[in-house]
Design a protein around this motif. Structure first.
Motif, PDB file in Angstrom:
ATOM      1  N   LEU A  71       0.833  -1.203   0.000  1.00  0.00           N
ATOM      2  CA  LEU A  71       0.000   0.000   0.000  1.00  0.00           C
ATOM      3  C   LEU A  71       0.873   1.260   0.000  1.00  0.00           C
ATOM      4  O   LEU A  71       0.645   2.183  -0.800  1.00  0.00           O
ATOM      5  CB  LEU A  71      -0.932   0.001   1.210  1.00  0.00           C
ATOM      6  N   TYR A  72       1.886   1.304   0.858  1.00  0.00           N
ATOM      7  CA  TYR A  72       2.789   2.457   0.899  1.00  0.00           C
ATOM      8  C   TYR A  72       3.537   2.617  -0.423  1.00  0.00           C
ATOM      9  O   TYR A  72       3.705   3.723  -0.922  1.00  0.00           O
ATOM     10  CB  TYR A  72       3.799   2.329   2.038  1.00  0.00           C
ATOM     11  N   LEU A  73       3.997   1.509  -0.981  1.00  0.00           N
ATOM     12  CA  LEU A  73       4.757   1.577  -2.229  1.00  0.00           C
ATOM     13  C   LEU A  73       3.879   2.016  -3.399  1.00  0.00           C
ATOM     14  O   LEU A  73       4.325   2.779  -4.259  1.00  0.00           O
ATOM     15  CB  LEU A  73       5.430   0.233  -2.518  1.00  0.00           C
ATOM     16  N   LYS A  74       2.639   1.570  -3.430  1.00  0.00           N
ATOM     17  CA  LYS A  74       1.727   2.010  -4.498  1.00  0.00           C
ATOM     18  C   LYS A  74       1.372   3.485  -4.336  1.00  0.00           C
ATOM     19  O   LYS A  74       1.209   4.210  -5.319  1.00  0.00           O
ATOM     20  CB  LYS A  74       0.482   1.134  -4.525  1.00  0.00           C
ATOM     21  N   GLU A  75       1.267   3.923  -3.099  1.00  0.00           N
ATOM     22  CA  GLU A  75       1.007   5.343  -2.866  1.00  0.00           C
ATOM     23  C   GLU A  75       2.230   6.173  -3.283  1.00  0.00           C
ATOM     24  O   GLU A  75       2.094   7.259  -3.843  1.00  0.00           O
ATOM     25  CB  GLU A  75       0.675   5.585  -1.390  1.00  0.00           C
ATOM     26  N   ALA A  76       3.427   5.627  -3.047  1.00  0.00           N
ATOM     27  CA  ALA A  76       4.652   6.294  -3.501  1.00  0.00           C
ATOM     28  C   ALA A  76       4.658   6.394  -5.028  1.00  0.00           C
ATOM     29  O   ALA A  76       5.069   7.417  -5.589  1.00  0.00           O
ATOM     30  CB  ALA A  76       5.884   5.536  -3.003  1.00  0.00           C
ATOM     31  N   ASP A  77       4.207   5.348  -5.696  1.00  0.00           N
ATOM     32  CA  ASP A  77       4.125   5.364  -7.155  1.00  0.00           C
ATOM     33  C   ASP A  77       3.175   6.463  -7.630  1.00  0.00           C
ATOM     34  O   ASP A  77       3.440   7.136  -8.627  1.00  0.00           O
ATOM     35  CB  ASP A  77       3.684   3.990  -7.664  1.00  0.00           C
ATOM     36  N   LEU A  78       2.093   6.650  -6.920  1.00  0.00           N
ATOM     37  CA  LEU A  78       1.158   7.722  -7.255  1.00  0.00           C
ATOM     38  C   LEU A  78       1.833   9.094  -7.119  1.00  0.00           C
ATOM     39  O   LEU A  78       1.640   9.970  -7.966  1.00  0.00           O
ATOM     40  CB  LEU A  78      -0.089   7.649  -6.370  1.00  0.00           C
ATOM     41  N   ILE A 111      13.651   6.274 -10.437  1.00  0.00           N
ATOM     42  CA  ILE A 111      13.057   5.955  -9.131  1.00  0.00           C
ATOM     43  C   ILE A 111      11.871   5.023  -9.328  1.00  0.00           C
ATOM     44  O   ILE A 111      11.679   4.076  -8.556  1.00  0.00           O
ATOM     45  CB  ILE A 111      12.648   7.246  -8.383  1.00  0.00           C
ATOM     46  N   GLY A 112      11.086   5.253 -10.374  1.00  0.00           N
ATOM     47  CA  GLY A 112       9.936   4.395 -10.661  1.00  0.00           C
ATOM     48  C   GLY A 112      10.341   2.952 -10.928  1.00  0.00           C
ATOM     49  O   GLY A 112       9.670   2.015 -10.485  1.00  0.00           O
ATOM     50  N   LYS A 113      11.442   2.760 -11.633  1.00  0.00           N
ATOM     51  CA  LYS A 113      11.920   1.398 -11.903  1.00  0.00           C
ATOM     52  C   LYS A 113      12.360   0.709 -10.613  1.00  0.00           C
ATOM     53  O   LYS A 113      12.064  -0.470 -10.393  1.00  0.00           O
ATOM     54  CB  LYS A 113      13.079   1.426 -12.900  1.00  0.00           C
ATOM     55  N   LEU A 114      13.063   1.446  -9.762  1.00  0.00           N
ATOM     56  CA  LEU A 114      13.478   0.883  -8.477  1.00  0.00           C
ATOM     57  C   LEU A 114      12.260   0.552  -7.614  1.00  0.00           C
ATOM     58  O   LEU A 114      12.213  -0.488  -6.964  1.00  0.00           O
ATOM     59  CB  LEU A 114      14.404   1.852  -7.739  1.00  0.00           C
ATOM     60  N   LEU A 115      11.290   1.430  -7.640  1.00  0.00           N
ATOM     61  CA  LEU A 115      10.056   1.208  -6.884  1.00  0.00           C
ATOM     62  C   LEU A 115       9.306  -0.004  -7.401  1.00  0.00           C
ATOM     63  O   LEU A 115       8.826  -0.841  -6.619  1.00  0.00           O
ATOM     64  CB  LEU A 115       9.187   2.481  -6.962  1.00  0.00           C
ATOM     65  N   GLY A 116       9.221  -0.131  -8.715  1.00  0.00           N
ATOM     66  CA  GLY A 116       8.558  -1.289  -9.316  1.00  0.00           C
ATOM     67  C   GLY A 116       9.238  -2.597  -8.920  1.00  0.00           C
ATOM     68  O   GLY A 116       8.582  -3.603  -8.632  1.00  0.00           O
ATOM     69  N   GLY A 117      10.568  -2.576  -8.888  1.00  0.00           N
ATOM     70  CA  GLY A 117      11.303  -3.760  -8.461  1.00  0.00           C
ATOM     71  C   GLY A 117      11.034  -4.102  -7.003  1.00  0.00           C
ATOM     72  O   GLY A 117      10.909  -5.292  -6.643  1.00  0.00           O
ATOM     73  N   ILE A 119       8.274  -3.393  -5.336  1.00  0.00           N
ATOM     74  CA  ILE A 119       6.900  -3.921  -5.258  1.00  0.00           C
ATOM     75  C   ILE A 119       6.895  -5.399  -5.670  1.00  0.00           C
ATOM     76  O   ILE A 119       6.282  -6.228  -4.996  1.00  0.00           O
ATOM     77  CB  ILE A 119       5.940  -3.077  -6.124  1.00  0.00           C
ATOM     78  N   LYS A 120       7.577  -5.737  -6.742  1.00  0.00           N
ATOM     79  CA  LYS A 120       7.629  -7.137  -7.194  1.00  0.00           C
ATOM     80  C   LYS A 120       8.287  -8.036  -6.154  1.00  0.00           C
ATOM     81  O   LYS A 120       7.849  -9.163  -5.938  1.00  0.00           O
ATOM     82  CB  LYS A 120       8.389  -7.249  -8.516  1.00  0.00           C
ATOM     83  N   LYS A 121       9.321  -7.520  -5.521  1.00  0.00           N
ATOM     84  CA  LYS A 121      10.036  -8.297  -4.494  1.00  0.00           C
ATOM     85  C   LYS A 121       9.121  -8.587  -3.300  1.00  0.00           C
ATOM     86  O   LYS A 121       9.154  -9.700  -2.756  1.00  0.00           O
ATOM     87  CB  LYS A 121      11.281  -7.537  -4.040  1.00  0.00           C
ATOM     88  N   VAL A 122       8.321  -7.625  -2.914  1.00  0.00           N
ATOM     89  CA  VAL A 122       7.439  -7.788  -1.750  1.00  0.00           C
ATOM     90  C   VAL A 122       6.283  -8.720  -2.060  1.00  0.00           C
ATOM     91  O   VAL A 122       5.871  -9.514  -1.209  1.00  0.00           O
ATOM     92  CB  VAL A 122       6.904  -6.417  -1.260  1.00  0.00           C
ATOM     93  N   LYS A 123       5.763  -8.647  -3.297  1.00  0.00           N
ATOM     94  CA  LYS A 123       4.631  -9.503  -3.677  1.00  0.00           C
ATOM     95  C   LYS A 123       5.099 -10.924  -3.676  1.00  0.00           C
ATOM     96  O   LYS A 123       4.604 -11.858  -3.310  1.00  0.00           O
ATOM     97  CB  LYS A 123       4.095  -9.121  -5.050  1.00  0.00           C
TER      98      LYS A 123
END
Length: 123
Positions: A71-78, A111-117, A119-123
């Motif tokens: 949730l925090y990471l998706k909000e960061a993406d926003l 930053i978006g690419k790092l964030l996406g990575g 999110i994938k790691k946590v899922k």
């Protein structure tokens, strides 16, 4: 910056650049557009810190912690998407030149690419 994850050092660099750049905006835009950009940049960092703080604890597969981190990471993406939008406006209003716009866009994508990575790691 020590042993921090690259996303934190990139976010820190972004905040330094953003605050230096928005200080040069005309007064009327500093209280409108610059404030939105700065708020998004700082809030992005806060969200990343919250996710990292929770992530430091041991997480089991079905835990509520995992959902909270996502949730925090998706909000960061926003927040990243909002900043991309705000900088598109600054470019259209000639508050940033083409080189500045390309620079900040590349930083936000990075930053978006790092964030996406993350999110994938946590899922």
């Amino acid at each position: 910056m020590g042993n921090e994850s690259p996303i934190f050092s990139k976010c820190y660099d972004l905040i330094l650049w953003v605050t230096a750049h928005t200080d040069k905006f005309p007064k009327n835009e500093r209280f409108r557009l610059a404030k939105r950009i700065e708020d998004s940049a700082f809030y992005l960092h806060v969200l990343l810190m919250r996710a990292a703080q929770i992530g430091q604890r041991k997480i089991d597969e079905k835990s509520h912690q995992r959902e909270t981190i996502i949730l925090y990471l998706k909000e960061a993406d926003l927040e990243l998407k909002k900043m991309q939008f705000y900088f598109r406006i600054t470019n259209q209003k000639h508050l940033t030149n083409t080189n500045q716009y390309e620079y900040v866009s590349a930083k936000l994508i990075e930053i978006g690419k790092l964030l996406g990575g993350w999110i994938k790691k946590v899922k």
